[in-house]
Write a protein that holds these residues in place. Sequence first.
Motif, mmCIF file in Angstrom:
data_model
loop_
_atom_site.group_PDB
_atom_site.id
_atom_site.type_symbol
_atom_site.label_atom_id
_atom_site.label_comp_id
_atom_site.label_asym_id
_atom_site.label_seq_id
_atom_site.Cartn_x
_atom_site.Cartn_y
_atom_site.Cartn_z
ATOM 1 N N TRP A 1 0.851 -1.161 -0.003
ATOM 2 C CA TRP A 1 -0.049 0.210 0.096
ATOM 3 C C TRP A 1 0.864 1.159 0.103
ATOM 4 C CZ3 TRP A 1 0.971 3.192 4.083
ATOM 5 C CH2 TRP A 1 1.439 2.646 5.295
ATOM 6 N N ALA A 2 0.250 2.474 -0.492
ATOM 7 C CA ALA A 2 1.064 3.488 -0.322
ATOM 8 C C ALA A 2 -0.102 4.561 0.010
ATOM 9 C CB ALA A 2 1.736 3.853 -1.731
ATOM 10 N N ARG A 3 0.558 5.870 0.731
ATOM 11 C CA ARG A 3 -0.483 7.108 0.864
ATOM 12 C C ARG A 3 0.376 8.055 0.790
ATOM 13 N NH1 ARG A 3 -3.346 3.407 0.625
ATOM 14 N NH2 ARG A 3 -4.912 2.875 1.876
ATOM 15 N N GLU A 4 -0.191 9.315 0.342
ATOM 16 C CA GLU A 4 0.244 10.627 0.106
ATOM 17 C C GLU A 4 0.947 11.435 1.351
ATOM 18 O OE1 GLU A 4 1.030 12.187 -3.275
ATOM 19 O OE2 GLU A 4 0.436 9.979 -3.850
ATOM 20 N N THR A 5 2.114 11.618 1.252
ATOM 21 C CA THR A 5 2.757 12.312 2.549
ATOM 22 C C THR A 5 3.887 12.923 2.313
ATOM 23 O OG1 THR A 5 2.979 12.491 4.844
ATOM 24 C CG2 THR A 5 3.949 10.634 3.696
ATOM 25 N N SER A 6 4.318 13.777 2.952
ATOM 26 C CA SER A 6 6.072 14.299 2.734
ATOM 27 C C SER A 6 6.609 14.519 4.350
ATOM 28 C CB SER A 6 6.030 15.815 2.332
ATOM 29 O OG SER A 6 7.084 16.264 2.112
ATOM 30 N N SER A 7 7.922 13.877 4.320
ATOM 31 C CA SER A 7 8.461 13.928 5.592
ATOM 32 C C SER A 7 9.942 14.282 5.280
ATOM 33 C CB SER A 7 8.334 12.351 6.286
ATOM 34 O OG SER A 7 9.280 12.424 7.512
ATOM 35 N N SER A 8 10.567 14.738 6.369
ATOM 36 C CA SER A 8 11.953 15.055 6.006
ATOM 37 C C SER A 8 12.715 14.438 7.283
ATOM 38 C CB SER A 8 12.025 16.631 6.226
ATOM 39 O OG SER A 8 11.906 17.090 7.274
ATOM 40 N N VAL A 9 12.173 13.552 7.978
ATOM 41 C CA VAL A 9 12.837 12.895 9.135
ATOM 42 C C VAL A 9 12.809 11.404 8.988
ATOM 43 C CG1 VAL A 9 12.782 14.758 10.645
ATOM 44 C CG2 VAL A 9 10.909 13.557 10.632
ATOM 45 N N GLY A 10 11.486 10.953 8.538
ATOM 46 C CA GLY A 10 11.265 9.556 8.734
ATOM 47 C C GLY A 10 10.077 8.903 9.475
ATOM 48 N N LEU A 11 10.284 7.651 9.970
ATOM 49 C CA LEU A 11 8.915 6.715 10.103
ATOM 50 C C LEU A 11 9.490 5.646 11.359
ATOM 51 C CD1 LEU A 11 7.864 4.360 7.244
ATOM 52 C CD2 LEU A 11 10.180 5.417 7.534
ATOM 53 N N TYR B 1 4.344 4.759 11.798
ATOM 54 C CA TYR B 1 4.015 6.159 12.199
ATOM 55 C C TYR B 1 5.057 6.953 11.371
ATOM 56 C CZ TYR B 1 2.260 3.362 16.302
ATOM 57 O OH TYR B 1 1.758 2.540 16.868
ATOM 58 N N VAL B 2 4.338 7.927 10.891
ATOM 59 C CA VAL B 2 5.362 9.080 9.968
ATOM 60 C C VAL B 2 5.166 10.437 10.720
ATOM 61 C CG1 VAL B 2 5.425 10.213 7.773
ATOM 62 C CG2 VAL B 2 4.897 7.770 8.026
ATOM 63 N N THR B 3 6.226 11.121 11.008
ATOM 64 C CA THR B 3 6.242 12.419 11.204
ATOM 65 C C THR B 3 6.489 13.160 9.909
ATOM 66 O OG1 THR B 3 7.490 11.990 13.348
ATOM 67 C CG2 THR B 3 7.777 14.430 12.430
ATOM 68 N N ASP B 4 5.451 13.908 9.682
ATOM 69 C CA ASP B 4 5.077 14.549 8.188
ATOM 70 C C ASP B 4 6.194 16.114 8.278
ATOM 71 O OD1 ASP B 4 3.445 16.570 9.133
ATOM 72 O OD2 ASP B 4 1.823 15.462 8.367
ATOM 73 N N ALA B 5 6.053 16.648 7.065
ATOM 74 C CA ALA B 5 6.606 17.981 6.896
ATOM 75 C C ALA B 5 6.317 19.080 7.808
ATOM 76 C CB ALA B 5 6.851 18.292 5.573
ATOM 77 N N ARG B 6 4.817 19.022 8.197
ATOM 78 C CA ARG B 6 4.221 19.864 9.083
ATOM 79 C C ARG B 6 4.438 19.638 10.406
ATOM 80 N NH1 ARG B 6 -1.390 21.664 5.756
ATOM 81 N NH2 ARG B 6 -0.261 22.328 3.876
ATOM 82 N N ASP C 1 -1.435 16.661 15.459
ATOM 83 C CA ASP C 1 -1.193 17.980 14.814
ATOM 84 C C ASP C 1 -0.900 19.135 15.644
ATOM 85 O OD1 ASP C 1 -3.740 18.604 15.482
ATOM 86 O OD2 ASP C 1 -4.455 18.760 13.340
ATOM 87 N N LYS C 2 -0.746 18.883 16.876
ATOM 88 C CA LYS C 2 -0.930 19.887 18.154
ATOM 89 C C LYS C 2 0.595 20.257 18.250
ATOM 90 C CE LYS C 2 -5.268 20.128 19.028
ATOM 91 N NZ LYS C 2 -5.598 19.163 18.029
ATOM 92 N N LEU C 3 1.577 19.803 17.579
ATOM 93 C CA LEU C 3 3.091 20.106 17.704
ATOM 94 C C LEU C 3 3.753 20.639 16.609
ATOM 95 C CD1 LEU C 3 4.282 16.810 19.756
ATOM 96 C CD2 LEU C 3 3.753 19.165 20.500
ATOM 97 N N ALA C 4 2.663 21.460 15.648
ATOM 98 C CA ALA C 4 3.084 21.994 14.304
ATOM 99 C C ALA C 4 4.383 22.773 14.419
ATOM 100 C CB ALA C 4 1.876 22.842 13.722
ATOM 101 N N ASN C 5 5.315 22.646 13.450
ATOM 102 C CA ASN C 5 6.583 23.337 13.422
ATOM 103 C C ASN C 5 7.686 23.259 14.494
ATOM 104 O OD1 ASN C 5 5.345 24.540 10.796
ATOM 105 N ND2 ASN C 5 3.963 25.727 12.118
ATOM 106 N N ARG C 6 7.232 22.172 15.294
ATOM 107 C CA ARG C 6 8.223 22.269 16.292
ATOM 108 C C ARG C 6 9.552 21.363 16.059
ATOM 109 N NH1 ARG C 6 7.107 24.338 20.883
ATOM 110 N NH2 ARG C 6 8.739 23.209 21.997
#
Length: 389
Positions: free
Chosen positions: A275-285, A293-298, A316-321
């Motif tokens: 399976w695959a799902r749309e997302t964007s990450s700069s750190v990993g899973l 579990y994925v930490t996304d770009a937001r 999503d309560k930790l946005a931009n941290r």
Amino acid sequence: MVKLAPIFLMASLMGGCGMFGKTTDTVSGWFGSGKAKGPQPATLPEIRESASISRVWSSTTSEAGRYVFTPVVDGEAVFVAGESGKVARLNLQNGTEVWRLDAGKSLSAGVGAGAGLVLVGSRKGELIALDAATGARRWEVILSSEVTGAPVVEGGKIIVRTGDGRIVGLNPDDGSRQWLYVRQLPALSLQGTEGLAAGDGSVYAGFSGGKLTAISASNGVQFWESSVSIPRGATELERVTDVVGKPVLDGKRVCAVTYQGRVACFDRNKGTLIWARETSSSVGLGMDDQYVYVTDARDAVTAYDKESGRAAWRQDKLANRRLTAPLPLGKYVVTADFEGYVHVLSREDGSFVTRSRADGGEARARPVDIGPGFAVQTAKGVVTAFKLN
């Protein structure tokens, strides 16, 4: 090299290597980190604690500089390192130092452990093998370019990755090369925490362009290659979709995530897409027996059912941290942020369970399971072990 906020943007030219900006430039502007102005980090939410967290021990190695260093557990030992060349063995239970030394190199990657060795790599391509028991230097070899990501030991070989797209298998006894896997890098790519995952005689590596590859640990032969995501967009920057962080695996599947792309899971043996799902990450899973579990770009953490890919919850309560990749830990999921705060979430619904803070400021590397509990290494080189009660 890493997610420093350090993921670095490189332009590599055929026949040589040219940098997009200075070698010390980061893509802070692209990812909303560093000094560039961008969205403000979310205020820490108030939480109703349903578990307690305590510090067990703390130890200091050298600072990470522009790299990411992750502790590694081997038996009753925790091995740590930093950019200046300091490497140490700590007691897993209480953090006391068993040995400490200066490798005499400016390090870029570590730590790897296995076959009685502790392994660290340098920005000049030197791989140093130390005796795990005593810290004595066993051997040193020079590879083709900067060592990126912690070396792994699998199938009787030491597997190391370098910044020029190469993966090399070495003899643990003397560091002699046993095989070489070479891949051409595109003109523009992210250079981040280029981790390797290994198991059952296979090594899994993500590359630029969204590719995930499985190769033999014994001889470097490629078993399969699949696309986590496919580059899209009108410009080179829009088409950057590189696998970030370290792939995760279990007995059936291997999963990876890309920047500007997807999270996807594949059959470990055949490389076929599950399976695959749309997302964007700069750190990993991360992955456990139920979710990916994925930490996304937001800086939202999302749990995907690992059988179907269905999103079970999103925090999503930790946005931009500038969160790290998530660590699944029993009933919990742990991540840390740019101020060193450690956030413990419920595995069931992503709600906040408890929170603490590591010494030494920014956390870049994913927390590490030290069973029981976990450890966090911050950019200033402080390693703190925590226990959940």
